[in-house]
Design an enzyme around this catalytic site. Sequence first.
Site, short mmCIF file in Angstrom:
data_model
loop_
_atom_site.label_atom_id
_atom_site.label_comp_id
_atom_site.label_asym_id
_atom_site.label_seq_id
_atom_site.Cartn_x
_atom_site.Cartn_y
_atom_site.Cartn_z
N CYS A 243 2.56 41.63 3.48
CA CYS A 243 2.14 41.44 4.74
C CYS A 243 2.03 39.91 5.26
CB CYS A 243 1.00 41.99 5.05
SG CYS A 243 0.01 41.76 6.60
N CYS B 172 -2.47 41.84 1.41
CA CYS B 172 -1.45 42.80 0.86
C CYS B 172 -0.29 42.01 0.40
CB CYS B 172 -1.28 43.79 1.74
SG CYS B 172 -2.94 44.95 1.99
N GLU C 158 -2.46 37.82 17.32
CA GLU C 158 -1.22 38.71 17.96
C GLU C 158 -1.91 40.00 18.42
OE1 GLU C 158 1.84 37.32 14.72
OE2 GLU C 158 1.34 39.49 15.05
N CYS D 183 -6.56 37.90 7.95
CA CYS D 183 -6.89 39.02 6.93
C CYS D 183 -7.18 38.54 5.50
CB CYS D 183 -5.91 40.15 6.84
SG CYS D 183 -6.60 41.63 6.11
N CYS E 273 4.07 42.06 11.77
CA CYS E 273 2.61 41.41 11.97
C CYS E 273 2.29 40.24 11.45
CB CYS E 273 1.83 42.62 11.75
SG CYS E 273 0.09 42.27 11.50
N CYS F 107 -0.92 47.45 20.47
CA CYS F 107 -1.24 47.15 19.04
C CYS F 107 -2.30 46.06 18.85
CB CYS F 107 0.05 47.24 18.18
SG CYS F 107 -0.52 46.69 16.64
S1 SF4 Z 1 -1.60 45.15 5.60
FE1 SF4 Z 1 -1.90 42.67 6.37
S2 SF4 Z 1 -3.67 42.93 7.87
FE2 SF4 Z 1 -3.50 45.21 6.86
S3 SF4 Z 1 -5.15 44.97 5.21
FE3 SF4 Z 1 -3.27 44.40 4.41
S4 SF4 Z 1 -3.16 41.76 4.41
FE4 SF4 Z 1 -4.84 42.95 5.85
#
Ligand code: SF4
Length: 320
Positions: free
Chosen positions: A91, A88, A60, A84, A306, A77
């Site tokens: 996310c 988190c 993205e 990832c 995101c 962005c």
């Molecule tokens: S917020 Fe999402 S993209 Fe950013 S470090 Fe955490 S899991 Fe990875």
Amino acid sequence: MYGSARIKELEGVTTFSKALREQLGEAGLRVGRQPVHTSVEAKDGTQKYLLRLADSRLVETVAIPALKSERQRLTACVSSQVGCPLRCTFCATGKGGFARNLQTYEIVDQVLTVEERMGRRVSNVVFMGMGEPMLNLKNVLPAIRCLNEDVGIGARHITLSTVGVPNTLRRLAEANLQTTLAVSLHAPNQRLREQLVPSAKAYPIEALLQDCAQYYAVTRRRVTFEYAMLGGVNDQPDHADELVQLLRRTRHGGAHVNLIPWNTVEGAVFQRPAVGAVRTFQRRLERAGLGCTIRASRGLDAAAACGQLRNAHQKEPLAA
Ligand code: SF4
């Protein structure tokens, strides 16, 4: 070949002889943008693109045009990884798994795609898309140099956002890039932070903040702290007071905190915080002498948070 960043055809690489260009073309070398697989646009002009990479992975990129008050600004962005690995809990990108780091050219290409699609120059770049940029400094640092030296984006207009990866802030400081650093705290104490950012177990919040103070001592560039506000989880007045104490204790008493009211992600357990809770939080930080802004929601109707657009089009969880 950074000086050729905007070139879209092998023919345009005139530093190579015609014979070499033909040879490279026959060998399958491609020059140009990654194709846009899908794009969506919000009412406020924000556009989100899903780019198809050479290995068919999708990443993205978001184009965020100026609000009326800041006409010149166009922010790209960008993503630094396909997915990832840090997961988190709030996310969408983390939920989709992780495949690989992006190459330098795949990062620069995102900015050039935004320029082409929006028909004007990008003024600001934020590494706040998919991925943790500090896990891919090998490609992120050259990409920042290329964006600065060849694409012409001021280093101070490039922001690198991280949840914190041990032993990387020193490397970033040594690179002496003058970029802006935004550290995502999301919690005022280690216990709550570990619940929201599982990778924080390996990097205690006090150690992270001490490294930020050291980063400032070396670069004289102030660190901004990001705080995603999750309704009923980390948005209470006590959390604000605890955050003030934490930042004072770790030599960040005059720091700037950017509050980010959380966007709902499909299937997530978290709620968007109440407007009143966000304002109260901001007032408490300001009264304690901290700078504090609330990030305006942009492109809320354009596949929102995101990672969501990518997850909608790449259903299988990623694997490295
Ligand atoms: S917020 Fe999402 S993209 Fe950013 S470090 Fe955490 S899991 Fe990875």
